[in-house]
Motif scaffolding. Structure first.
Motif, PDB file in Angstrom:
ATOM      1  N   VAL A 264       0.965  -1.074   0.192  1.00  0.00           N
ATOM      2  CA  VAL A 264       0.067  -0.202   0.111  1.00  0.00           C
ATOM      3  C   VAL A 264       0.952   1.069   0.074  1.00  0.00           C
ATOM      4  O   VAL A 264       1.852   1.435   0.933  1.00  0.00           O
ATOM      5  N   GLU A 266       0.779   5.201   0.869  1.00  0.00           N
ATOM      6  CA  GLU A 266       0.177   6.148   1.522  1.00  0.00           C
ATOM      7  C   GLU A 266       0.947   7.387   1.413  1.00  0.00           C
ATOM      8  O   GLU A 266       2.261   7.452   1.984  1.00  0.00           O
ATOM      9  N   HIS A 281      -1.821   0.217  -4.638  1.00  0.00           N
ATOM     10  CA  HIS A 281      -2.047  -1.096  -3.682  1.00  0.00           C
ATOM     11  C   HIS A 281      -2.051  -2.294  -4.460  1.00  0.00           C
ATOM     12  O   HIS A 281      -2.649  -2.383  -5.425  1.00  0.00           O
ATOM     13  N   ASP A 297     -11.475   2.672  -6.504  1.00  0.00           N
ATOM     14  CA  ASP A 297     -10.754   3.852  -6.512  1.00  0.00           C
ATOM     15  C   ASP A 297     -10.987   4.919  -7.491  1.00  0.00           C
ATOM     16  O   ASP A 297     -11.356   6.121  -7.313  1.00  0.00           O
ATOM     17  N   SER A 321      -7.041  10.113  -1.062  1.00  0.00           N
ATOM     18  CA  SER A 321      -6.487   9.092  -0.568  1.00  0.00           C
ATOM     19  C   SER A 321      -7.125   8.659   0.884  1.00  0.00           C
ATOM     20  O   SER A 321      -7.481   7.422   1.053  1.00  0.00           O
ATOM     21  N   GLU A 322      -7.551   9.521   1.700  1.00  0.00           N
ATOM     22  CA  GLU A 322      -8.268   9.398   2.937  1.00  0.00           C
ATOM     23  C   GLU A 322      -9.568   8.460   2.430  1.00  0.00           C
ATOM     24  O   GLU A 322     -10.088   7.800   3.264  1.00  0.00           O
ATOM     25  N   LEU A 325      -8.313   4.786   1.507  1.00  0.00           N
ATOM     26  CA  LEU A 325      -7.495   3.803   2.211  1.00  0.00           C
ATOM     27  C   LEU A 325      -8.341   2.970   3.164  1.00  0.00           C
ATOM     28  O   LEU A 325      -7.710   1.987   3.420  1.00  0.00           O
ATOM     29  N   TRP A 329      -7.402  -0.647   3.156  1.00  0.00           N
ATOM     30  CA  TRP A 329      -6.571  -1.527   4.317  1.00  0.00           C
ATOM     31  C   TRP A 329      -7.764  -2.554   4.705  1.00  0.00           C
ATOM     32  O   TRP A 329      -7.106  -3.751   5.070  1.00  0.00           O
TER      33      TRP A 329
END
Ligand code: FAD
Ligand code: DHB
Length: 383
Positions: A264, A266, A281, A297, A321-322, A325, A329
């Motif tokens: 991943v 970040e 990722h 995404d 991103s936030e 993610l 994850w």
């Protein structure tokens, strides 16, 4: 000059270009391979409901709805037993088995019908100026070097692309001491549902593409090459590990070995560069998440770019991103967990094997444990 320069014509890049077009935003997709190569590349096969909804609701799901195979569960085999995990009953949802290269074909066809620009055999070599308003993608096409100017760059160029090199990000990684050998074979699926098998000799997976074509996978040693796996050995090992008497050998039309890896980056963005899919990722294939993450995404990225072009609002772009993610994850954890659950660890001991069997038994006897597997497999929506 275009508004969004997209590197890579995999599921992520093609879907992004399609979604942007629907919002009146122009893009150019640079793809280093030929069209027939990307349309024939055999990879993933499982679509979550969120992915099928995205394809269907944006006008590229017609063939998938006709030819895709709707599945409501999977089978788990271990210790000579078979158990069904009933996704529909446990979660209200199912999955669709439809080859990634079919998704890619459908998207390419639609983009070209809509006048979209996909430049095949155009390899991006560098990304410049992502801190300004007019980034550029340097590329090579027909032996000539050139530059594409744009307003945003989407790095959808998979795990071996160039775009992650342009990112100042932390990379979280894990590699596994085994790979997957995958074949596509002309033989009718021996089961109407996917079979995930754990065997002392290693993992095996039975999947399918159509009533006459099966997709089969075997855990092999990291570093194994196809020449160590003549056809007879592949079929013997599949029959043994899957414990499936109905499995008949057939002509192998595609084969390959894929390493198992987790990664991943970040954050997934920097300035005007946004990564999506495998560029940002990687998951080990056991959880069938890679293509689904890629599509999810670009749905977020397309919404963020649309907000920018509609009203110059950069809030969604800043939070790209936030927004991704949490889901990434969750899929990373689930994929690593499914991988540990179902693969033989070459460095493991008999205790390890017993623990794995105990966990598998827990999954097939506890409603709570089965639900954990099911809701992650079909795509957990709370992440
Ligand atoms: P890709 O499909 O890799 O597309 C990237 C594109 O960028 C490629 O076409 C590449 O040629 C191009 N490119 C690269 N570099 C450049 C460059 N410099 N310039 C121009 N173009 C470039 N996922 C699932 O969800 N379910 C599954 O069941 C599943 N099973 C899998 C089984 C196998 C054997 C493998 C290998 C993968 C599997 N995956 C699965 C993962 C899934 O295939 C990937 O996650 C998916 O392809 C990601 O899509 P993407 O568009 O991000 O990247
Ligand atoms: C397929 C691939 C996977 O990685 C998986 O977990 C299930 C099915 C497939 O190719 O059909």
């Amino acid at each position: 000059m275009t508004q969004v320069g997209i590197i890579g014509a995999g599921p992520a890049g093609l879907m992004l270009s399609h979604l942007l077009h629907r919002q009146g935003i122009t893009s150019v997709v640079l793809e280093r391979r030929r069209r027939d190569y990307v349309e024939r590349r055999v990879r993933a096969g499982v679509l979550e409901q969120g992915s099928t909804d995205l394809l269907a609701s944006t006008g590229v799901g017609e063939r998938m709805q006709r030819e895709g195979l709707a599945h409501d569960g999977i089978k788990l085999r271990f210790a000579g037993e078979e158990h069904r995990i009933d996704f529909r009953r446990l979660t209200g949802r199912g999955i669709t088995v439809y080859g990634q290269q079919e998704v890619v074909k459908d998207l390419i066809k639609q983009r070209l019908a809509d006048g979209g620009e996909i430049w095949f055999e155009a390899e991006a070599t560098a990304i410049e100026g992502i801190d300004g308003d007019h980034p550029r993608i340097a590329y090579r096409r027909n032996g000539e070097e050139a530059t594409l100017s744009c307003e945003f760059v989407a790095g959808c160029d998979g795990s071996h692309g160039v775009s992650h090199a342009g990112l100042e990000a932390k990379s979280y990684e894990r590699s596994y001491p085994f790979s997957w050998l995958g074949i596509l074979a002309k033989t009718p699926p021996a089961s109407n549902e996917l079979i995930y098998a754990y065997h002392e000799r290693g993992f095996a997976l039975h999947s399918m593409r159509s009533p006459g074509i099966s997709r089969l996978y075997l855990q092999v040693e990291a570093g194994d090459r196809m020449d160590a796996w003549p056809e007879a050995r592949i079929w013997d090992e599949l029959r043994l590990r899957l414990a499936e008497p109905k499995l008949q050998p057939g002509e192998i039309i595609e084969d390959g070995i894929t390493p198992m890896r987790s990664m991943v980056m970040e954050p997934m963005q920097c300035g005007r560069l946004f990564l999506a899919g495998d560029a940002a990722h990687i998951v080990p294939a056991t959880g069938a998440k890679g293509m689904n993450l890629a599509l999810a995404d670009v749905k977020v990225l397309a919404e963020a770019l649309t907000a920018w072009y509609r009203s110059r609002s950069h809030d969604l772009l800043d939070r790209y991103s936030e927004l991704c993610l949490g889901r990434v994850w969750r899929a990373e954890h689930f994929s690593a967990w499914m991988t540990a659950l179902l693969h033989r660890d070459p460095a493991g001991d008999p205790f390890d094997h017993k623990l794995r069997l105990s966990y598998l038994r827990y999954i097939v006897t506890s409603e709570a444990a089965a639900t954990t597997l099911a809701e992650n497999y079909v795509g957990f929506e709370g992440a």
